[in-house]
Structures are given as C-alpha cells and as structure tokens.
Motif scaffolding. Structure first.
Motif, mmCIF file in Angstrom:
data_model
loop_
_atom_site.group_PDB
_atom_site.id
_atom_site.type_symbol
_atom_site.label_atom_id
_atom_site.label_comp_id
_atom_site.label_asym_id
_atom_site.label_seq_id
_atom_site.Cartn_x
_atom_site.Cartn_y
_atom_site.Cartn_z
ATOM 1 N N ARG A 1 -13.742 2.686 -6.528
ATOM 2 C CA ARG A 1 -14.017 2.002 -5.254
ATOM 3 C C ARG A 1 -13.381 2.668 -4.040
ATOM 4 N NH1 ARG A 1 -13.191 -4.119 -4.662
ATOM 5 N NH2 ARG A 1 -11.099 -3.680 -5.461
ATOM 6 N N GLY A 2 -12.409 3.530 -4.234
ATOM 7 C CA GLY A 2 -11.733 4.127 -3.085
ATOM 8 C C GLY A 2 -10.843 3.120 -2.400
ATOM 9 N N LEU A 3 -11.317 2.514 -1.331
ATOM 10 C CA LEU A 3 -10.664 1.393 -0.637
ATOM 11 C C LEU A 3 -9.426 1.744 0.167
ATOM 12 C CD1 LEU A 3 -10.715 -1.681 -3.095
ATOM 13 C CD2 LEU A 3 -12.054 -1.357 -1.027
ATOM 14 N N LEU A 4 -8.919 2.949 0.057
ATOM 15 C CA LEU A 4 -7.624 3.260 0.672
ATOM 16 C C LEU A 4 -7.735 3.180 2.192
ATOM 17 C CD1 LEU A 4 -4.813 3.860 -0.330
ATOM 18 C CD2 LEU A 4 -5.291 6.282 -0.092
ATOM 19 N N ASN A 5 -6.928 2.306 2.765
ATOM 20 C CA ASN A 5 -6.906 2.082 4.205
ATOM 21 C C ASN A 5 -5.802 2.908 4.828
ATOM 22 O OD1 ASN A 5 -5.645 0.409 6.594
ATOM 23 N ND2 ASN A 5 -7.764 -0.303 6.424
ATOM 24 N N SER A 6 -5.979 3.292 6.089
ATOM 25 C CA SER A 6 -4.981 4.138 6.756
ATOM 26 C C SER A 6 -3.620 3.455 6.864
ATOM 27 C CB SER A 6 -5.477 4.529 8.158
ATOM 28 O OG SER A 6 -5.681 3.384 8.964
ATOM 29 N N ARG A 7 -3.594 2.115 6.820
ATOM 30 C CA ARG A 7 -2.333 1.393 6.927
ATOM 31 C C ARG A 7 -1.701 1.112 5.570
ATOM 32 N NH1 ARG A 7 -5.409 -1.824 10.883
ATOM 33 N NH2 ARG A 7 -4.942 -1.015 12.963
ATOM 34 N N MET A 8 -2.361 1.530 4.500
ATOM 35 C CA MET A 8 -1.802 1.363 3.159
ATOM 36 C C MET A 8 -0.972 2.602 2.845
ATOM 37 S SD MET A 8 -5.282 -0.102 1.388
ATOM 38 C CE MET A 8 -4.639 -0.562 -0.202
ATOM 39 N N ALA A 9 0.315 2.414 2.641
ATOM 40 C CA ALA A 9 1.226 3.548 2.462
ATOM 41 C C ALA A 9 0.840 4.401 1.257
ATOM 42 C CB ALA A 9 2.659 3.049 2.324
ATOM 43 N N PHE A 10 0.742 3.784 0.086
ATOM 44 C CA PHE A 10 0.412 4.441 -1.171
ATOM 45 C C PHE A 10 1.172 5.757 -1.366
ATOM 46 C CE2 PHE A 10 -1.809 5.586 -4.923
ATOM 47 C CZ PHE A 10 -2.429 4.428 -5.368
ATOM 48 N N PRO A 11 2.504 5.679 -1.481
ATOM 49 C CA PRO A 11 3.277 6.884 -1.802
ATOM 50 C C PRO A 11 2.963 7.346 -3.223
ATOM 51 C CG PRO A 11 4.668 4.931 -1.912
ATOM 52 C CD PRO A 11 3.357 4.480 -1.346
ATOM 53 N N ASP A 12 3.413 8.537 -3.585
ATOM 54 C CA ASP A 12 3.079 9.099 -4.902
ATOM 55 C C ASP A 12 3.475 8.183 -6.051
ATOM 56 O OD1 ASP A 12 1.996 11.273 -3.689
ATOM 57 O OD2 ASP A 12 3.637 12.653 -4.135
ATOM 58 N N CYS A 13 4.593 7.470 -5.896
ATOM 59 C CA CYS A 13 5.059 6.608 -6.983
ATOM 60 C C CYS A 13 4.151 5.399 -7.190
ATOM 61 C CB CYS A 13 6.487 6.149 -6.731
ATOM 62 S SG CYS A 13 6.715 5.224 -5.207
ATOM 63 N N SER A 14 3.236 5.126 -6.247
ATOM 64 C CA SER A 14 2.352 3.967 -6.381
ATOM 65 C C SER A 14 1.445 4.083 -7.594
ATOM 66 C CB SER A 14 1.497 3.799 -5.121
ATOM 67 O OG SER A 14 2.257 3.316 -4.040
ATOM 68 N N LEU A 15 1.023 5.292 -7.924
ATOM 69 C CA LEU A 15 0.144 5.467 -9.083
ATOM 70 C C LEU A 15 0.859 5.017 -10.347
ATOM 71 C CD1 LEU A 15 -2.486 6.364 -10.344
ATOM 72 C CD2 LEU A 15 -1.579 8.705 -10.441
ATOM 73 N N LEU A 16 2.093 5.458 -10.540
ATOM 74 C CA LEU A 16 2.862 5.037 -11.706
ATOM 75 C C LEU A 16 3.087 3.532 -11.684
ATOM 76 C CD1 LEU A 16 4.542 5.581 -14.240
ATOM 77 C CD2 LEU A 16 6.483 6.142 -12.756
ATOM 78 N N LEU A 17 3.386 2.994 -10.511
ATOM 79 C CA LEU A 17 3.620 1.564 -10.391
ATOM 80 C C LEU A 17 2.370 0.780 -10.784
ATOM 81 C CD1 LEU A 17 5.336 -0.838 -9.586
ATOM 82 C CD2 LEU A 17 4.800 -0.362 -7.184
ATOM 83 N N TYR A 18 1.217 1.233 -10.331
ATOM 84 C CA TYR A 18 -0.021 0.537 -10.686
ATOM 85 C C TYR A 18 -0.306 0.624 -12.190
ATOM 86 C CZ TYR A 18 -1.994 -0.971 -6.213
ATOM 87 O OH TYR A 18 -2.246 -1.636 -5.047
ATOM 88 N N LEU A 19 -0.015 1.746 -12.791
ATOM 89 C CA LEU A 19 -0.212 1.868 -14.244
ATOM 90 C C LEU A 19 0.713 0.919 -14.993
ATOM 91 C CD1 LEU A 19 -0.600 5.753 -14.559
ATOM 92 C CD2 LEU A 19 -2.400 4.025 -14.792
ATOM 93 N N GLN A 20 1.942 0.758 -14.502
ATOM 94 C CA GLN A 20 2.872 -0.185 -15.122
ATOM 95 C C GLN A 20 2.391 -1.629 -14.936
ATOM 96 O OE1 GLN A 20 6.451 1.068 -13.071
ATOM 97 N NE2 GLN A 20 7.127 2.311 -14.807
ATOM 98 N N LEU A 21 1.895 -1.940 -13.737
ATOM 99 C CA LEU A 21 1.371 -3.277 -13.484
ATOM 100 C C LEU A 21 0.159 -3.559 -14.375
ATOM 101 C CD1 LEU A 21 1.571 -3.434 -9.571
ATOM 102 C CD2 LEU A 21 2.975 -4.730 -11.196
#
Length: 350
Positions: free
Chosen positions: A311-331
């Motif tokens: 879906r993409g969805l990434l907004n310019s105001r969404m920080a999404f640092p590199d660690c977010s990918l790992l965090l989302y996988l853990q969630l």
C-alpha cells in the motif's frame, strides 16, 4: 471499543484486530473492564445468533452492546457509501459512547462499581502492552512548543476532574491534528455537547477529513476559539481537548522514539494506525522474495512498495526511522501470538 458488524472484506479484517486487542487487554491490562459496542447497519438483523465474533467476545469475558447509530439518518448517503464507509460506521460509534454509558449501561456500571464519568475508548486495531494506569497516574500535555505534544511537556498529572472533554493523541497526517484511536472521555461533557456536535455536523453536511475524527477535531477547535482564557487556549494547542504523550498511550511503529524511551517509559498501548498487520506481512513477503535491498534506505523502500503490490502510505510527516521496520516485525509477531492465544480463550472460558 466500537466496531461495525462486518459486511464486506475490508470490514471483515477488523475481526482479527478486535480479537488481538481484546486478548491483549485481558492479558496485559487486567484493571480494564472490556466493553464492545457492536454497531449494526439498518439492514442487518440484531437478532442473529450466528455471529462468531460476538460469541467469541462474550466467551472471553467481554460485555457486548449491540447498537445502531442514533444519528444514522443524519449522515448523508454519499458519506455512508464512500470508500471505507462501512468501517467508519463502527468508528462513528464512538460518538454514541456517552449516550450508551448514560442510558443502556448506567445501572450496570454503577452495580459493577465502574466509572460513569470517565471511560476509555479505543479503536479495534490496538494492542495493550501494559496495564492502563489509574486515573491519578495518568499524564497530560501542557504548554508544549507550538502546541505539539512532546514527552518533555507531557508529564503533567491529570486532575481528578480532568479531562474537561477528552484526552487523546495526535494525527500524523495533519500537523497538530487529533487522532481519536485512543480517547479518555468525559461522559458528562460529551453528552452535554452531543446535540451541538450533531448540529455542527449537519450544518457542514458531514464533510470532514477522516470522518468522525475530523468532526470531533473541527467541532472542538471552533469551541475552543470561543474561550476567553487565552492562556488556556495556548496551553492546549488551540483546541478544547487535552493531549497526551503518544509514545505512552497511542504508540505507532513509524514514530521516532527518544534514546532509551522504549525501555524507560515503554508504551502502554500500541495502535496499528496507518500501517496495519497486512501491510507488514506484505513487506515481509517482499523480503522473502528478495525484492527489497535492505542495504538501501528503509523509508524509501516502504514508500515505493506500492509499485510492488503493497500500500505504500508513507506520509512526509511520518518519521519511519530505520529501526521502524524491525519494530513493525516485532509488533506483527506479537499480533500473531495474540491471535493464537485468542483461539484458545473460548475453550478456557466455557
């Protein structure tokens, strides 16, 4: 919690969200008494006995309130049938919570010794990681720079008679906006404002970005502008509701957390706001297929994933640092674990 009775594929995905949220509350937030407002469309029978979600919720110890929106006839047909309209029928149900608490549940809550003045509302797509604090242990934000909540200005204790209207977090898609996914409601105030809120919606023909959330934000911003106390106006960020620290009460995986923040002040509730579990599963599929070069910029990969079927969805105001990918996988792993546990709850409680 409020959710529409599923009527299509999209609304059906919320069944799993609701089960994970309820299971997380039963396991990690034992002080909460779970109530579920199950909102039905006019053509859906409330007498049906074959609803698997309602049966599961009851078996897990959740009080299910079957409901039809009290203001359904006010909502223009175009809004009812818009994209994701049915999902938002459930979200609109949050506007009826004060009415439900003061009528249908009034005597029951009193008999159970539960608060009728303040109630916690959440969307179906949350996960509780810790117990919800007692009222005296809750915090609000005050005098934040430009009204934007930050942990440094969000450690003000909530007074016994607060929030005045409701306590809620911020919307990443609109700067200084409201996110109504987690709300501590002042039932008396919102019930008092109820008719004025509906009149306001009718005057605007229910044309609000983000549906009911936009309605709440627009209404309580214009109400705040009428206040004569300029200090109070500025301290709240130019709106009538109170804000809380998202990283505590409404954490999202795309947020940028301060160093050691997740260890020192770990979130109480996580919210699948924006990206849902199926988005993370799509990313995981891309990784397994070797379609992602993880040596590249993670934010760019997520943003461009729409070209690869996500879906993409990434907004310019969404920080999404590199660690977010790992965090989302853990969630996601926690989410699937909660669903596995949810499947055992009916057997345990019967």
């Amino acid at each position: 919690m409020s959710m529409a009775k599923p009527n299509d594929y999209l609304s059906g995905t919320y069944v799993s969200f609701a089960k994970a949220a309820t299971t997380s509350a039963r396991l990690n937030a034992p002080s909460l008494a779970p109530y579920f407002v199950y909102t039905y469309l006019p053509h859906q029978s409330m007498e049906s006995m074959d609803d698997g979600l309602a049966a599961w919720l009851r078996s897990s110890g959740t009080r299910v309130v079957t409901w039809r929106l009290s203001f359904w006839d006010d909502i223009p047909p175009k809004v009812r049938t818009s994209r994701q309209g049915h999902v938002n029928v459930g979200a609109f149900g949050r506007l009826d919570i004060p009415l439900i608490v003061s009528t249908v549940l009034h005597d029951e809550l009193e008999a159970r010794g539960l608060s009728r003045k303040f109630v916690l509302y959440t969307d179906a797509d949350v996960m509780f990681a810790r117990d919800w604090p007692a009222h005296a242990q809750l915090f609000k934000c005050s005098h934040c720079f430009r009204g934007w909540p930050h942990p440094q200005c969000c450690r003000h204790a909530l007074a016994p008679d607060e929030p005045d209207v409701f306590l809620a977090g911020t919307e990443v898609f609109a700067i200084w906006g409201l996110n109504s996914g987690v709300m501590l409601m002042n039932v008396d105030t919102m019930l008092r404002d109820r008719q004025a809120l509906l009149d306001f919606a009718n005057a605007k023909q229910w044309k609000f970005m983000m549906y009911d959330q936009g309605l709440l934000e627009s209404f309580y911003r214009q109400r705040q502008r009428s206040l004569k106390n300029l200090t109070d106006y500025v301290s709240r960020g130019n709106h009538a509701w109170d804000s809380f620290d998202d990283s505590l009460y409404n954490a999202r995986g795309f947020m940028r957390f301060n160093d050691n923040q997740l260890h020192v002040h770990p979130p109480i509730a996580w919210h699948w706001h924006g990206f849902k579990p199926y988005d993370v599963e799509c990313w995981l599929s891309l990784m397994r297929r070797g379609a992602w070069d993880l040596q590249g910029d993670i934010r760019t990969l997520v943003r461009d994933s729409k070209r690869l079927g996500c879906r993409g969805l990434l907004n310019s105001r969404m920080a999404f640092p590199d660690c977010s990918l790992l965090l989302y996988l853990q969630l996601l792993a926690h989410y699937h674990r909660l669903l596995s546990i949810a499947h055992t709850l009916p057997a345990v409680n019967t």
